[in-house]
Design an enzyme around this catalytic site. Structure first.
Site, PDB file in Angstrom:
ATOM      1  N   CYS A 315       0.809  -1.224   0.000  1.00  0.00           N
ATOM      2  CA  CYS A 315       0.000   0.000   0.000  1.00  0.00           C
ATOM      3  C   CYS A 315       0.843   1.275   0.000  1.00  0.00           C
ATOM      4  O   CYS A 315       0.637   2.175  -0.829  1.00  0.00           O
ATOM      5  CB  CYS A 315      -0.983  -0.012   1.164  1.00  0.00           C
ATOM      6  SG  CYS A 315      -0.214   0.058   2.809  1.00  0.00           S
ATOM      7  N   HIS A 363      -2.522   1.104   6.704  1.00  0.00           N
ATOM      8  CA  HIS A 363      -2.967   1.045   5.315  1.00  0.00           C
ATOM      9  C   HIS A 363      -3.199   2.453   4.784  1.00  0.00           C
ATOM     10  O   HIS A 363      -3.556   3.366   5.533  1.00  0.00           O
ATOM     11  CB  HIS A 363      -4.246   0.221   5.182  1.00  0.00           C
ATOM     12  CG  HIS A 363      -4.595  -0.093   3.757  1.00  0.00           C
ATOM     13  ND1 HIS A 363      -3.805  -0.899   2.974  1.00  0.00           N
ATOM     14  CD2 HIS A 363      -5.624   0.318   2.969  1.00  0.00           C
ATOM     15  CE1 HIS A 363      -4.339  -0.987   1.763  1.00  0.00           C
ATOM     16  NE2 HIS A 363      -5.428  -0.250   1.736  1.00  0.00           N
ATOM     17  N   HIS A 375      -5.818   1.754  -4.376  1.00  0.00           N
ATOM     18  CA  HIS A 375      -4.912   1.236  -3.353  1.00  0.00           C
ATOM     19  C   HIS A 375      -4.523  -0.200  -3.661  1.00  0.00           C
ATOM     20  O   HIS A 375      -5.113  -0.870  -4.507  1.00  0.00           O
ATOM     21  CB  HIS A 375      -5.555   1.339  -1.957  1.00  0.00           C
ATOM     22  CG  HIS A 375      -6.692   0.389  -1.734  1.00  0.00           C
ATOM     23  ND1 HIS A 375      -6.976  -0.164  -0.506  1.00  0.00           N
ATOM     24  CD2 HIS A 375      -7.653  -0.105  -2.581  1.00  0.00           C
ATOM     25  CE1 HIS A 375      -8.044  -0.936  -0.588  1.00  0.00           C
ATOM     26  NE2 HIS A 375      -8.466  -0.922  -1.825  1.00  0.00           N
TER      27      HIS A 375
END
Length: 403
Positions: A315, A363, A375
């Site tokens: 990420c 994240h 993402h």
């Protein structure tokens, strides 16, 4: 890493769910990450479907957290290794210079021996236990020639500096070893969590997988609905702000059009309670457009923990690469990226902003507008565009504008 965490900005947490994966296997994996499923306890002693999915969800979250720790340890290790290499090169050069200074002293001693002049001076220095021992013999120092003293001073200086650099290099090597151990620990943790998750997934039968996929579909629909709702709210807010600016301009023009002799009080300025404009700054918009263009071209590439491209990403590796394409350097980890800009409410999020998730900041995605982001979700999935509400209201931590 706790020192990097930020408190939540009011208004940034909103409800939502996950979106579908690209392939059937990925969909099954994503489904297992949801936190609500209609599953009854098993009669044969096996954990219920709900228990399995919660366990898998926890394992993937723990793996993602360990991945960011791995990224941080890897970055520290890389920097420390460069520092150690530079120090060792410096020590090698200084050692060579020290040897040259020693050879010069030896030459002086040899010359003195041949001529019979001042033999004890330099020879005694070379035989002393340390330079200080020699200096303590002030009688001999007084008898030294200027060239001898210069050579001794140079030797002592080189020896002192070389010893300091050797000590610094030794300490840096110790730090490098610690960073390498942290790296190994984080790597082993990620691998263990992912292995356990795969083992749990392998025990599900087709009927269980189908039930979870059906539950996931419902969550995807809710996530899409929440994204559309956010898009509507943002549009309404922008319209209200634009109307307020227009009214403010009309009021200013009216107040300045009176006669020169008028004693009428000036018009009341706009209320300071009016929300700040969310119109995209032209400079930021240009950079964000480049970042998003890059991110879109990565859609479909696999998530691989610790990866920074170009074939795969995790990420924070994706967000770092996207903004690098726009000429903006972001730190490597989510823990540091969250501090690399200005925090804004989700209601004022603009394309290009970074959306961070979970209390431990493990994240991040790039906002594209209309409640959507790009993402790299987790192992077993691919870079994709989906709702920022993909994992529920409690998952959204904050929104940061990086440039």
């Amino acid at each position: 890493m706790a020192s990097h965490r930020k408190s939540r900005t009011p208004g940034t947490r909103v409800a939502g769910k996950r979106t579908p994966a690209i392939a059937t296997a990925a969909l099954t994996s994503v489904a297992l990450l949801s936190q609500t499923a209609d599953a009854a306890p098993s009669d044969d002693g096996r954990p219920s479907l709900e228990e399995v999915e919660k366990k898998v969800d926890d394992l993937y979250r723990q793996a993602e957290s360990a991945t960011e720790k791995y990224n941080a340890a890897k970055e520290r290790t890389t920097k420390q290794r460069k520092r150690v290499d530079a120090l060792l090169d410096d020590v090698a050069q200084r050692t060579e210079t020290l040897n040259e200074a020693r050879e010069e002293l030896g030459s002086l001693a040899a010359a003195q021996y041949r001529t019979g002049a001042g033999v004890p001076d330099t020879a005694t220095f070379l035989l002393a236990d340390s330079p200080q021992d020699f200096f303590d013999q002030s009688r001999l120092m007084d008898r030294m020639t200027g060239r001898q003293k210069e050579a001794v001073d140079d030797y002592v200086t080189q020896q002192s500096e070389t010893m300091e650099k050797r000590q610094e290099a030794a300490e840096s090597l110790e730090t490098l070893t610690e960073s390498q151990n942290d790296l190994k620990t984080a790597k082993a943790t990620v691998q263990k969590k992912l292995s356990t998750a795969r083992e749990l997934l392998s025990k599900l039968d087709a009927e269980e997988r189908a039930r979870l996929a059906a539950a996931e579909e419902k969550k995807q629909e809710e996530a899409a609905r929440k994204a559309a709702e956010l898009a509507r709210q943002q549009a309404e807010q922008q319209q209200a702000e634009e109307k307020a600016r227009q009214e403010s301009g009309t009021s200013d023009a009216s107040g300045s059009s009176g006669s020169s002799g008028s004693t009428t009080a000036p018009s009341t300025p706009p209320s300071t309670s009016t929300p700040p404009s969310t119109s995209t700054d032209s400079s930021y918009a240009a950079k964000a457009e480049k970042a998003l263009a890059f991110a879109r071209t990565q859609i479909g590439k696999p998530y691989v923990w610790g990866a920074t491209g170009p074939g795969s990403y995790d990420c924070s590796g994706l967000t770092q690469a996207a903004w690098k394409a726009a000429g903006v350097t972001l730190p490597r980890t989510t823990y540091d990226q969250v501090d690399a800009g200005t925090t804004v409410p989700l209601s004022q999020a603009q394309p290009g902003d970074l959306v961070f998730f979970y209390d431990d900041l493990t994240h991040v995605g790039v906002y594209v507008g209309n409640g959507m982001m790009i993402h790299a979700p987790k192992p077993g999935t691919y870079v994709r565009e989906e709702s920022v509400f993909y994992d529920g209201e409690s998952s959204i931590h904050s929104v940061v504008r990086p440039a």
